[in-house]
Each structure stands twice: as C-alpha cells, then as structure tokens.
Write a protein that holds these residues in place. Structure first.
Motif, PDB file in Angstrom:
ATOM      1  N   HIS A 200      92.319 -18.232  46.543  1.00 43.97           N
ATOM      2  CA  HIS A 200      93.570 -17.599  46.104  1.00 43.97           C
ATOM      3  C   HIS A 200      93.732 -17.919  44.637  1.00 43.97           C
ATOM      4  CE1 HIS A 200      98.162 -17.476  45.824  1.00 43.97           C
ATOM      5  NE2 HIS A 200      97.766 -16.225  45.942  1.00 43.97           N
ATOM      6  N   SER A 235      87.876  -8.636  46.493  1.00 41.81           N
ATOM      7  CA  SER A 235      89.116  -8.901  47.217  1.00 41.81           C
ATOM      8  C   SER A 235      88.901  -8.813  48.718  1.00 41.81           C
ATOM      9  CB  SER A 235      90.196  -7.899  46.789  1.00 41.81           C
ATOM     10  OG  SER A 235      90.700  -8.226  45.524  1.00 41.81           O
ATOM     11  N   THR A 236      89.697  -9.592  49.442  1.00 39.72           N
ATOM     12  CA  THR A 236      89.631  -9.574  50.892  1.00 39.72           C
ATOM     13  C   THR A 236      91.025  -9.848  51.430  1.00 39.72           C
ATOM     14  OG1 THR A 236      88.406 -10.436  52.808  1.00 39.72           O
ATOM     15  CG2 THR A 236      89.145 -12.048  51.171  1.00 39.72           C
ATOM     16  N   THR A 237      91.158  -9.813  52.737  1.00 42.93           N
ATOM     17  CA  THR A 237      92.427 -10.170  53.380  1.00 42.93           C
ATOM     18  C   THR A 237      92.243 -11.491  54.106  1.00 42.93           C
ATOM     19  OG1 THR A 237      91.823  -8.868  55.348  1.00 42.93           O
ATOM     20  CG2 THR A 237      93.155  -7.780  53.650  1.00 42.93           C
ATOM     21  N   TYR A 238      93.291 -12.299  54.089  1.00 42.55           N
ATOM     22  CA  TYR A 238      93.235 -13.619  54.718  1.00 42.55           C
ATOM     23  C   TYR A 238      94.609 -13.891  55.307  1.00 42.55           C
ATOM     24  CZ  TYR A 238      91.822 -18.521  55.269  1.00 42.55           C
ATOM     25  OH  TYR A 238      91.502 -19.757  55.786  1.00 42.55           O
ATOM     26  N   GLY A 239      94.672 -13.982  56.631  1.00 47.23           N
ATOM     27  CA  GLY A 239      95.943 -14.064  57.325  1.00 47.23           C
ATOM     28  C   GLY A 239      96.843 -15.185  56.864  1.00 47.23           C
ATOM     29  N   PRO A 242      99.473 -14.433  52.901  1.00 49.97           N
ATOM     30  CA  PRO A 242     100.098 -13.112  52.710  1.00 49.97           C
ATOM     31  C   PRO A 242     100.564 -12.961  51.267  1.00 49.97           C
ATOM     32  CG  PRO A 242     101.628 -14.608  53.783  1.00 49.97           C
ATOM     33  CD  PRO A 242     100.323 -15.351  53.656  1.00 49.97           C
ATOM     34  N   GLU A 243     101.123 -11.806  50.935  1.00 50.66           N
ATOM     35  CA  GLU A 243     101.617 -11.573  49.574  1.00 50.66           C
ATOM     36  C   GLU A 243     102.711 -12.586  49.231  1.00 50.66           C
ATOM     37  OE1 GLU A 243     102.569  -7.607  48.545  1.00 50.66           O
ATOM     38  OE2 GLU A 243     100.801  -6.753  49.533  1.00 50.66           O
ATOM     39  N   ARG A 249     100.168  -8.407  44.336  1.00 50.62           N
ATOM     40  CA  ARG A 249      98.820  -8.652  44.868  1.00 50.62           C
ATOM     41  C   ARG A 249      97.855  -7.594  44.323  1.00 50.62           C
ATOM     42  NH1 ARG A 249      97.351 -11.488  49.361  1.00 50.62           N
ATOM     43  NH2 ARG A 249      98.772 -12.993  48.381  1.00 50.62           N
ATOM     44  N   GLU A 251      93.820  -6.343  43.110  1.00 45.79           N
ATOM     45  CA  GLU A 251      92.518  -6.310  43.783  1.00 45.79           C
ATOM     46  C   GLU A 251      91.404  -6.394  42.746  1.00 45.79           C
ATOM     47  OE1 GLU A 251      92.238  -2.881  46.251  1.00 45.79           O
ATOM     48  OE2 GLU A 251      93.840  -3.509  47.609  1.00 45.79           O
TER      49      GLU A 251
END
Length: 315
Positions: A200, A235-239, A242-243, A249, A251
């Motif tokens: 992050h 960029s990726t998503t990671y639970g 969050p924003e 946020r 990319e």
C-alpha cells in the motif's frame, strides 16, 4: 534407494512394502506407473499425495547424483552442470515449502503478468518521444499505447553498484518515504514466497495541491537473472485495504524498473523505470503529463542523494 519407508509400509501389506505389486514401490517400473496410479481410489488421497511427494524427492536426488557422476568424468564441471544442479537443489527445497493458496497464486500470476507486459513495452524501441533531458543526462521519454495509455520511461545512470541500488529499492522498500518527498508511505501488506509482495503506497500531494493525495494497492514481484534485475508491479485489489478517507485510489501498471551494471563500469548501474499511472479524478492531461515526468526526474535525484549518504559504522 529407500523411497519413504513409512509410506512403503503403509502400502506393503505382509512383506517388503510391495503394495500388491510384488516389488518395493521404489522399484516399480515407469512403464507400469500409470496402472499403479490408476489404483488411486483404493489407495486414498492422503496415501497418493504422499507417494507423489516421495517420488518427486527421489527424482531430484537421482538428478543430483547423475550430475555429480558426469562432473567426476570431466576435467571440470561445465557451466550448465552448475546451473542444473542449482535448479535441482531449488526443486528439492521447494518440495518442502507450504503450497500457495488459490488467492496467493492469483497474486503471483498478476506480478508475472506485470513483468511480462512491462518488458514487452520496453523492448519496442519505436515511437518514443523525448519529454525531458536533464543537465546530467537523465532522460524521460514517453509513448502512447492503445491498450494502456501514455507511459513514461526514465533512463539514468547511478554511481553505485547494482547490489546497493537493488537493496535500497527492494530490501528497504518501506523506507522510501524517508527520502523521496513524493512518497508519503510504503507499507508491505503481505509477502508471498520470496519474490512477490502486496503493498500500500501513499503519494504526497503536489506543491500547491494541484494533484491531491493518491494511494495505490499494488502487487510487486522481483526477478534477478544474472546481472539484470527487474522489479515489476501493477494495481490489484486487497480486501484488507479498502479505499482510504482523504485519498483517491489511483491505479498503476504495468510498471517496472530494470537494473543493469553499466558496461565496462560495474560500480555504476543503469536504471530504466517504466511508469504507467491513472491518477483518476478530473485532471487535465497536460498537468498529468507534467507531474509524472517531473516525478521521475525527482526520483532519480532523491535516489542519488539517498545512496550517497554516509553508511553508519557499527560499534
């Protein structure tokens, strides 16, 4: 050679660990191995997995022994024997590693995808346009790609050996906010194996708050092949991240840094940084382009200052 004696005993029945085949498991001919594996339902999943693990270990040991035999019959081990033996040792060690989960594998694949895409972009030498050339030779180029948008490419030479630069950018990644004013914070959220991390990053607002605070969640991977190092990400998503309030946020990716010793001068490192970012929000492209190219020039300046600092001497 004994093949996982406890497993042989479990399969062997009355004597010798033959598993109903009349020979020890480690002597089962390869031509009948498919038929042996065909009895998997009778063996049970746990027994079958254990057998396959043992078989892989045995193969790694056999390869290593054969390479040693070849080496003993030649004046000196050739380069390829060293390489294959090293890979065989890696295989043996990895057999003992905990397997990755499905989610971890997806992150590893994302990192590899970022690396491959980045290298394809850098390999194409056509249509790059000069954005900035600094007095010390630092150069920023750019091009527009149909499926990515505008990407920027920094080319610099750093007066430090590759290992020093690599250590600062990879091993000390979380300290980047200490020396780069454009970065507020870099935090590793998760490590996956030896080469992949989820991070992050918080970017600092630009002077005058022309571009407000942005943050990124990225998957990063590092690869080192001989004298070349590649650090790639996207960029990726990671639970668990969050924003964040107060940040947009953004990319990035595919993006990468390539480090190579300067030909004829191993104490210097050529650094190529491919930057691809979507800052989101309502920003004119002219401002975005100016900010991103200047960010790369500033990065090179601050990196040199960081690497030139005196190294603390332990008492």
């Amino acid at each position: 050679m004994e093949l996982c004696g406890d497993f042989v005993q479990e399969l062997g029945g009355a004597s010798g660990g033959s598993g109903g085949w009349g020979v020890p498991v480690n002597q089962i001919p390869l031509r009948v191995l498919p038929a042996f594996l065909g009895s998997a339902p009778a063996l049970g999943t746990a027994h079958l997995q254990h057998f396959l693990t043992c078989l892989r270990r045995q193969a790694a040991v056999a390869i290593s022994q054969e390479l040693s035999r070849l080496a003993s019959h030649s004046p000196g081990p050739s380069t390829w024997i060293h390489q294959v033996r090293r890979r065989s040792s890696l295989l043996s060690s990895r057999l003992e590693e905990k397997p990755f989960s499905e989610m971890e594998m997806s992150y590893i694949k994302q990192g590899e995808e970022a690396l491959q895409k980045s290298l394809r972009i850098l390999e194409d030498q056509d249509d790059w346009k000069t954005e900035t050339v600094a007095g010390n030779g630092d150069k920023v180029l750019s091009k527009v790609l149909p499926d990515v948008g505008k990407v920027f490419r920094l080319e610099v030479v750093v007066d430090q050996p590759l290992d020093t630069v690599y250590g600062e950018l990879v091993d000390n990644m979380e300290q980047m906010g200490d020396w780069n004013p454009n970065v507020k914070e870099v935090r590793i959220l998760e490590k996956i194996g030896k080469d992949t991390v989820i991070t992050h990053e918080k970017a600092a607002a630009t002077p005058g708050n022309i571009v407000g605070p942005r943050d990124f969640v990225s998957v990063r991977c590092s690869r080192r092949r001989g004298s070349t190092c590649v650090l790639a990400g996207m960029s990726t998503t990671y639970g668990a991240m969050p924003e964040q309030e107060g940040f947009i946020r953004a990319e990035n990716g595919p993006t990468c840094m390539v480090l190579r010793p300067l030909p004829g001068s191993p104490s210097q490192t050529r650094l190529t940084w491919l930057l691809s970012i979507d800052l989101k929000g309502w920003l004119p492209k002219t401002i975005i382009n100016q900010v991103l190219s200047q960010t790369q020039v500033d990065f090179a300046k601050h990196l040199r200052q960081r690497l030139a600092r005196p190294v603390p001497v332990a008492c």
